[in-house]
Scaffold this motif. Structure first.
Motif, PDB file in Angstrom:
ATOM      1  N   TYR A  21      71.712  55.232  57.730  1.00 36.33           N
ATOM      2  CA  TYR A  21      71.501  54.731  56.368  1.00 36.33           C
ATOM      3  C   TYR A  21      70.112  54.128  56.197  1.00 36.33           C
ATOM      4  N   LEU A  22      69.628  53.450  57.214  1.00 41.44           N
ATOM      5  CA  LEU A  22      68.321  52.786  57.091  1.00 41.44           C
ATOM      6  C   LEU A  22      67.142  53.733  57.324  1.00 41.44           C
ATOM      7  N   LYS A  26      68.238  57.354  52.168  1.00 40.77           N
ATOM      8  CA  LYS A  26      69.573  57.927  52.277  1.00 40.77           C
ATOM      9  C   LYS A  26      70.557  57.182  51.381  1.00 40.77           C
ATOM     10  N   THR A  27      71.548  57.927  50.898  1.00 41.54           N
ATOM     11  CA  THR A  27      72.649  57.329  50.148  1.00 41.54           C
ATOM     12  C   THR A  27      73.890  57.365  51.035  1.00 41.54           C
ATOM     13  N   SER A  32      77.589  60.231  54.780  1.00 39.24           N
ATOM     14  CA  SER A  32      78.904  60.859  54.910  1.00 39.24           C
ATOM     15  C   SER A  32      78.780  62.310  55.349  1.00 39.24           C
ATOM     16  N   ARG A  33      77.868  63.019  54.740  1.00 34.06           N
ATOM     17  CA  ARG A  33      77.651  64.430  55.106  1.00 34.06           C
ATOM     18  C   ARG A  33      77.166  64.555  56.548  1.00 34.06           C
ATOM     19  N   GLU A  34      76.315  63.623  56.959  1.00 39.54           N
ATOM     20  CA  GLU A  34      75.728  63.694  58.292  1.00 39.54           C
ATOM     21  C   GLU A  34      76.710  63.283  59.390  1.00 39.54           C
ATOM     22  N   THR A  35      77.563  62.306  59.113  1.00 38.23           N
ATOM     23  CA  THR A  35      78.476  61.788  60.136  1.00 38.23           C
ATOM     24  C   THR A  35      79.865  62.397  60.082  1.00 38.23           C
TER      25      THR A  35
END
Length: 106
Positions: A21-22, A26-27, A32-35
């Protein structure tokens, strides 16, 4: 109450979410898409100050402030985008005095 293995798994998930996120702009949906985690879980992880303090004992204050300010910025951006989208897709309805009385789809 969480078992030790569940607590460690949660710590790993929180650490992964915070780091992703940091990075950059990123939103929660990007994270969510990445993890593969649900957006509601990511929201909970990013707001879990107790675990963030445990993960980053020295710099937890600055990390929590960065997360909160980014969440607020993303919230403001989302409301702005929603307003623009609403204005593009709807027409204002006004009475004979020019007062707003509602809207309808274009």
């Amino acid at each position: 109450m969480l078992s030790e293995s569940q607590r460690l798994e949660k710590l790993q998930k929180i650490k992964r979410c915070v780091e992703i996120y940091l990075q950059g702009d990123k939103t929660i949906l990007d994270v969510s898409r990445e993890t593969g985690y649900t957006p509601s879980s990511i929201q909970r992880y990013l707001n879990d100050s107790e675990y963030i303090m445990e993960l980053y004992p020295i710099e937890y204050k600055s990390i929590i402030l960065k997360i909160k300010s980014k969440l607020l910025k993303n919230k403001i951006d989302a409301k702005s985008k929603g307003g623009i989208s609403f204005a593009e897709n709807n027409v204002a309805i006004k009475d004979e005095y020019g007062h707003f009385t509602g809207s309808r789809k274009k």
